[in-house]
Design a protein around this motif. Structure first.
Motif, mmCIF file in Angstrom:
data_model
loop_
_atom_site.group_PDB
_atom_site.id
_atom_site.type_symbol
_atom_site.label_atom_id
_atom_site.label_comp_id
_atom_site.label_asym_id
_atom_site.label_seq_id
_atom_site.Cartn_x
_atom_site.Cartn_y
_atom_site.Cartn_z
ATOM 1 N N TRP A 277 0.830 -1.201 0.000
ATOM 2 C CA TRP A 277 0.000 0.000 0.000
ATOM 3 C C TRP A 277 0.868 1.255 0.000
ATOM 4 O O TRP A 277 1.933 1.286 0.613
ATOM 5 C CB TRP A 277 -0.906 0.021 1.242
ATOM 6 N N TYR A 278 0.361 2.265 -0.690
ATOM 7 C CA TYR A 278 1.048 3.556 -0.748
ATOM 8 C C TYR A 278 0.044 4.673 -0.498
ATOM 9 O O TYR A 278 -1.125 4.574 -0.884
ATOM 10 C CB TYR A 278 1.703 3.761 -2.122
ATOM 11 N N ILE A 279 0.505 5.726 0.148
ATOM 12 C CA ILE A 279 -0.324 6.891 0.380
ATOM 13 C C ILE A 279 0.224 8.041 -0.470
ATOM 14 O O ILE A 279 1.427 8.291 -0.502
ATOM 15 C CB ILE A 279 -0.385 7.259 1.882
ATOM 16 N N VAL A 280 -0.675 8.682 -1.199
ATOM 17 C CA VAL A 280 -0.324 9.808 -2.063
ATOM 18 C C VAL A 280 -1.014 11.036 -1.478
ATOM 19 O O VAL A 280 -2.216 11.011 -1.236
ATOM 20 C CB VAL A 280 -0.767 9.547 -3.515
ATOM 21 N N TYR A 281 -0.277 12.093 -1.260
ATOM 22 C CA TYR A 281 -0.800 13.219 -0.481
ATOM 23 C C TYR A 281 -0.088 14.501 -0.886
ATOM 24 O O TYR A 281 0.880 14.476 -1.675
ATOM 25 C CB TYR A 281 -0.579 12.952 1.018
ATOM 26 N N HIS A 282 -0.543 15.621 -0.367
ATOM 27 C CA HIS A 282 0.214 16.852 -0.599
ATOM 28 C C HIS A 282 0.808 17.348 0.714
ATOM 29 O O HIS A 282 0.341 17.011 1.795
ATOM 30 C CB HIS A 282 -0.640 17.922 -1.280
ATOM 31 N N ARG A 283 1.827 18.147 0.587
ATOM 32 C CA ARG A 283 2.469 18.757 1.747
ATOM 33 C C ARG A 283 3.101 20.080 1.307
ATOM 34 O O ARG A 283 3.203 20.376 0.114
ATOM 35 C CB ARG A 283 3.515 17.817 2.358
ATOM 36 N N ARG A 284 3.517 20.873 2.290
ATOM 37 C CA ARG A 284 4.123 22.166 1.998
ATOM 38 C C ARG A 284 5.613 22.109 2.345
ATOM 39 O O ARG A 284 5.974 21.790 3.487
ATOM 40 C CB ARG A 284 3.420 23.267 2.787
ATOM 41 N N PRO A 285 6.490 22.419 1.363
ATOM 42 C CA PRO A 285 7.930 22.428 1.672
ATOM 43 C C PRO A 285 8.249 23.414 2.790
ATOM 44 O O PRO A 285 7.572 24.432 2.953
ATOM 45 C CB PRO A 285 8.566 22.871 0.345
ATOM 46 N N LEU A 286 9.287 23.116 3.531
ATOM 47 C CA LEU A 286 9.671 23.966 4.659
ATOM 48 C C LEU A 286 10.052 25.373 4.218
ATOM 49 O O LEU A 286 9.995 26.315 5.011
ATOM 50 C CB LEU A 286 10.831 23.327 5.422
ATOM 51 N N THR A 287 10.417 25.514 2.953
ATOM 52 C CA THR A 287 10.823 26.825 2.439
ATOM 53 C C THR A 287 9.632 27.713 2.092
ATOM 54 O O THR A 287 9.814 28.895 1.785
ATOM 55 C CB THR A 287 11.665 26.648 1.169
ATOM 56 N N GLU A 288 8.405 27.157 2.127
ATOM 57 C CA GLU A 288 7.231 27.881 1.637
ATOM 58 C C GLU A 288 6.301 28.305 2.770
ATOM 59 O O GLU A 288 6.126 27.575 3.761
ATOM 60 C CB GLU A 288 6.455 27.006 0.641
#
Length: 325
Positions: A277-288
């Motif tokens: 199983w894999y989870i596909v998601y969004h996140r915010r880079p630490l630079t943003e």
């Protein structure tokens, strides 16, 4: 001999494909650009990801897609759907959900970010003959354009149950509904008790529902916190029916101060014929810091021997090659 070695080293230094090193992991993010709310699916022997193009609502009027045969190398399919093919949609198109049925691909989306029942917009459907589109409006109007049980008509997920029934599970504003889709996806049909939209909101729910079956159990997942905030995260529950009742178990995806923040609004891939199983998601880079600066990522998802989801470790490396047999 020395000249040959010099030429060889020069070719490697210039990035000659003959000497290019094979890519071992997907890396995170899986693609360049601001993308969020990814819907990941398997069609045949290919993986597909359909994300939101993350921008100001006035510019967020099209969808790109990405395909891969191995989870590592991803091909971009630009503008598989845009608002020019959906006359009633003019802004804020997001959170795709896609299913294949009867040889066609049905692409569900939210548009216009309506705030009440008097505004035009809601959840729509587009259709195409291949996963990469081009998709065109299927109904000429929204499928769901009203607030039922307090749920804003956004963030739809289409769940295909083991008895063949298709459900639409959706909702923002901390309310989640489930409804039965007609077999041709042209509308909603009532449940046996006459209800049309049933609320299944678990504690902590904000948006981004997702459902799957593993070992006969139904897993319901959702996002918590604010999508523009570092506390954005994913929690889940387990039940014996798509109706629940859903008792929140806990968070399984969240920020890592060493990697990224705002990890949420996800989907899940199960490699056919396996328990991988894999989870596909969004996140915010630490630079943003800008709310829309989000990227789409993929990581492994595991279960313990009781069937509970283990906390996901978000990574910069992503995942290794995993081809569909």
């Amino acid at each position: 001999m020395r000249k040959a070695i010099t030429l060889l080293l020069g070719a490697i230094a210039l990035g000659n494909p003959l000497f290019a090193q094979k890519k071992l992991t997907s890396g995170n993010p899986i693609a360049q650009g601001w993308y969020a709310d990814p819907e990941a699916v398997v069609f045949g022997k290919e993986y597909w990801i359909f994300p939101t193009y993350s921008d100001k609502y006035e510019k967020q009027v099209f969808f790109d897609a990405f395909s891969s045969k191995d989870l590592v190398n991803w091909k971009k399919h630009p503008k598989v759907l845009d608002s020019s093919n959906v006359k009633w949609a003019n802004r804020a198109m997001w959170a795709p959900a896609i299913v294949k049925k009867d040889g066609k691909y049905f692409f569900f989306f939210a548009a216009n970010d309506i705030q009440n029942n008097n505004e035009k917009g809601g959840i729509g459907v587009a259709v195409a003959s291949k996963p990469g589109g081009p998709y065109k409006d299927y109904l000429g109007k929204p499928l769901i354009d009203k607030f039922y049980n307090g749920a804003q008509p956004i963030d739809q997920f289409v769940f295909h149950d083991k008895d063949g029934q298709y459900y639409i599970i959706y909702g923002g504003w901390q309310h989640c509904n489930i409804a039965r889709l007609k077999s041709d996806f042209t509308g909603i049909e009532p449940f046996a008790d006459g209800q049309t939209y049933k609320e299944i909101t678990p504690k902590g729910y904000v948006e981004g529902p997702f459902m799957f079956i593993r070992n006969g159990k139904y897993y319901f997942m959702w996002s918590e916190g604010g999508w523009g905030s570092p506390d954005y995260s994913v929690a889940y529950a387990i039940a014996d029916s798509p109706m629940g009742p859903w008792q929140r178990i806990g968070k399984i995806l969240q920020s890592d101060p060493a990697i990224a923040t705002s990890a949420g609004h996800h989907s899940v891939i199960n490699v056919p014929g396996t328990d991988r199983w894999y989870i596909v998601y969004h996140r915010r880079p630490l630079t943003e810091t800008a709310a829309n600066n989000r990227v789409t990522c993929i990581d492994e998802m595991h279960f313990d021997d009781k069937g509970y989801i283990l906390p996901v470790k978000i990574t910069k490396e992503g995942v290794k090659e995993d081809k569909i047999k």
